[in-house]
Design a protein around this motif. Structure first.
Motif, mmCIF file in Angstrom:
data_model
loop_
_atom_site.group_PDB
_atom_site.id
_atom_site.type_symbol
_atom_site.label_atom_id
_atom_site.label_comp_id
_atom_site.label_asym_id
_atom_site.label_seq_id
_atom_site.Cartn_x
_atom_site.Cartn_y
_atom_site.Cartn_z
ATOM 1 N N LEU A 1 77.348 60.853 50.545
ATOM 2 C CA LEU A 1 76.500 61.537 51.524
ATOM 3 C C LEU A 1 75.612 62.609 50.898
ATOM 4 C CD1 LEU A 1 79.099 61.889 54.394
ATOM 5 C CD2 LEU A 1 77.124 60.349 54.310
ATOM 6 N N GLY A 2 75.712 62.813 49.566
ATOM 7 C CA GLY A 2 74.815 63.763 48.909
ATOM 8 C C GLY A 2 75.474 64.907 48.177
ATOM 9 N N ALA A 3 76.803 64.992 48.213
ATOM 10 C CA ALA A 3 77.500 66.046 47.465
ATOM 11 C C ALA A 3 77.504 65.693 45.980
ATOM 12 C CB ALA A 3 78.936 66.197 47.963
ATOM 13 N N THR A 4 77.721 66.701 45.143
ATOM 14 C CA THR A 4 77.924 66.467 43.721
ATOM 15 C C THR A 4 79.254 67.070 43.316
ATOM 16 O OG1 THR A 4 76.714 68.494 43.147
ATOM 17 C CG2 THR A 4 75.459 66.446 43.152
ATOM 18 N N ALA B 1 81.578 69.354 41.201
ATOM 19 C CA ALA B 1 81.439 70.578 40.416
ATOM 20 C C ALA B 1 81.993 70.357 39.018
ATOM 21 C CB ALA B 1 82.185 71.729 41.096
ATOM 22 N N SER B 2 81.402 71.005 38.038
ATOM 23 C CA SER B 2 81.909 70.873 36.668
ATOM 24 C C SER B 2 83.263 71.543 36.521
ATOM 25 C CB SER B 2 80.903 71.439 35.670
ATOM 26 O OG SER B 2 80.654 72.800 35.948
ATOM 27 N N ALA B 3 83.516 72.625 37.253
ATOM 28 C CA ALA B 3 84.821 73.297 37.217
ATOM 29 C C ALA B 3 85.750 72.642 38.230
ATOM 30 C CB ALA B 3 84.650 74.776 37.539
ATOM 31 N N GLN B 4 86.888 72.158 37.775
ATOM 32 C CA GLN B 4 87.891 71.515 38.629
ATOM 33 C C GLN B 4 89.242 72.150 38.324
ATOM 34 O OE1 GLN B 4 87.423 69.151 41.068
ATOM 35 N NE2 GLN B 4 85.224 69.353 40.698
ATOM 36 N N PRO B 5 89.571 73.305 38.951
ATOM 37 C CA PRO B 5 90.791 74.031 38.621
ATOM 38 C C PRO B 5 92.087 73.252 38.839
ATOM 39 C CG PRO B 5 89.314 75.402 39.914
ATOM 40 C CD PRO B 5 88.739 74.010 39.906
ATOM 41 N N SER B 6 92.134 72.389 39.821
ATOM 42 C CA SER B 6 93.365 71.652 40.126
ATOM 43 C C SER B 6 93.010 70.290 40.723
ATOM 44 C CB SER B 6 94.220 72.463 41.096
ATOM 45 O OG SER B 6 95.484 71.883 41.255
ATOM 46 N N PRO B 7 92.422 69.383 39.919
ATOM 47 C CA PRO B 7 91.887 68.134 40.472
ATOM 48 C C PRO B 7 92.931 67.176 41.032
ATOM 49 C CG PRO B 7 91.793 68.115 38.079
ATOM 50 C CD PRO B 7 92.226 69.492 38.485
ATOM 51 N N ASP B 8 94.199 67.409 40.768
ATOM 52 C CA ASP B 8 95.243 66.573 41.353
ATOM 53 C C ASP B 8 95.577 67.004 42.778
ATOM 54 O OD1 ASP B 8 96.310 68.952 40.197
ATOM 55 O OD2 ASP B 8 98.329 68.090 40.272
ATOM 56 N N ARG B 9 95.083 68.194 43.195
ATOM 57 C CA ARG B 9 95.346 68.697 44.544
ATOM 58 C C ARG B 9 94.077 69.011 45.321
ATOM 59 N NH1 ARG B 9 99.411 73.459 44.060
ATOM 60 N NH2 ARG B 9 97.745 74.214 42.745
ATOM 61 N N TRP B 10 93.007 69.397 44.630
ATOM 62 C CA TRP B 10 91.732 69.732 45.248
ATOM 63 C C TRP B 10 90.627 69.168 44.390
ATOM 64 C CZ3 TRP B 10 95.559 73.534 45.248
ATOM 65 C CH2 TRP B 10 95.887 74.082 46.481
ATOM 66 N N ARG B 11 89.580 68.680 45.013
ATOM 67 C CA ARG B 11 88.369 68.285 44.315
ATOM 68 C C ARG B 11 87.271 69.228 44.775
ATOM 69 N NH1 ARG B 11 89.409 62.825 42.879
ATOM 70 N NH2 ARG B 11 91.591 62.935 42.197
ATOM 71 N N VAL B 12 86.685 69.933 43.857
ATOM 72 C CA VAL B 12 85.613 70.860 44.185
ATOM 73 C C VAL B 12 84.295 70.100 44.129
ATOM 74 C CG1 VAL B 12 84.491 73.046 43.637
ATOM 75 C CG2 VAL B 12 86.940 72.746 43.137
ATOM 76 N N LEU B 13 83.554 70.183 45.211
ATOM 77 C CA LEU B 13 82.273 69.507 45.343
ATOM 78 C C LEU B 13 81.216 70.537 45.731
ATOM 79 C CD1 LEU B 13 83.704 66.501 47.359
ATOM 80 C CD2 LEU B 13 83.079 66.503 44.943
ATOM 81 N N ILE B 14 79.966 70.171 45.541
ATOM 82 C CA ILE B 14 78.851 71.050 45.896
ATOM 83 C C ILE B 14 77.989 70.327 46.929
ATOM 84 C CG2 ILE B 14 76.876 72.350 45.015
ATOM 85 C CD1 ILE B 14 79.547 73.186 43.711
ATOM 86 N N ASP B 15 77.741 70.997 48.056
ATOM 87 C CA ASP B 15 76.921 70.355 49.088
ATOM 88 C C ASP B 15 75.447 70.364 48.676
ATOM 89 O OD1 ASP B 15 75.697 72.788 49.831
ATOM 90 O OD2 ASP B 15 76.810 72.981 51.705
ATOM 91 N N PRO B 16 74.599 69.679 49.417
ATOM 92 C CA PRO B 16 73.193 69.597 49.023
ATOM 93 C C PRO B 16 72.481 70.950 48.910
ATOM 94 C CG PRO B 16 73.690 67.843 50.556
ATOM 95 C CD PRO B 16 74.903 68.746 50.522
ATOM 96 N N ALA B 17 72.949 71.972 49.630
ATOM 97 C CA ALA B 17 72.334 73.299 49.563
ATOM 98 C C ALA B 17 72.940 74.163 48.461
ATOM 99 C CB ALA B 17 72.465 74.009 50.905
ATOM 100 N N GLY B 18 73.960 73.634 47.751
ATOM 101 C CA GLY B 18 74.555 74.374 46.649
ATOM 102 C C GLY B 18 75.846 75.085 46.952
ATOM 103 N N HIS B 19 76.400 74.937 48.152
ATOM 104 C CA HIS B 19 77.651 75.588 48.518
ATOM 105 C C HIS B 19 78.854 74.781 48.029
ATOM 106 C CE1 HIS B 19 74.798 76.797 51.771
ATOM 107 N NE2 HIS B 19 75.194 77.973 51.344
#
Length: 115
Positions: free
Chosen positions: A81-84, A86-104
């Motif tokens: 849907l347009g997210a990317t 994030a290069s930083a993934q502190p705990s990818p087995d429990r959370w995936r950090v993504l960036i919305d189209p506006a950068g949040h």
């Protein structure tokens, strides 16, 4: 939505009372609230500067935590849907950090307790 706070319980109690939510899980460092409905608004800000998460002059301010059954599926759906990712993934087995189209930054997680 995930909010940072020095003391999570008073902050959670404020949002519980303001929005008619229920505390469903808590410890000294984290409080989870749930409600029947959530309203998210998006407004135009001409001079918007996206956060520079996890470091930088513009802090994240807040981010959403979205519950998913499967992290890979949740991440794929958001990216489609347009997210990317994030290069930083502190705990990818429990959370995936993504960036919305506006950068949040926001997360998909399988760590939300079941009712």
């Amino acid at each position: 939505m995930a909010l940072d706070a020095i003391d999570p319980l008073p902050e959670a109690e404020f949002w519980r009372d303001l929005l008619g939510l229920q505390i469903i899980w808590q410890n000294d460092d984290f409080v989870a609230l749930r409600g029947a409905a959530v309203l998210i608004t998006v407004q135009r800000v001409a001079d918007h500067r996206p956060p520079n998460w996890p470091t930088g002059e513009v802090p994240k301010q807040l981010h959403l935590e979205l519950a998913v059954a499967d992290l890979d599926d949740g991440e794929r759906a958001a990216v489609a849907l347009g997210a990317t990712r994030a290069s930083a993934q502190p705990s990818p087995d429990r959370w995936r950090v993504l960036i919305d189209p506006a950068g949040h930054p926001f997360c998909v997680t399988n760590q939300i307790p079941e009712p």
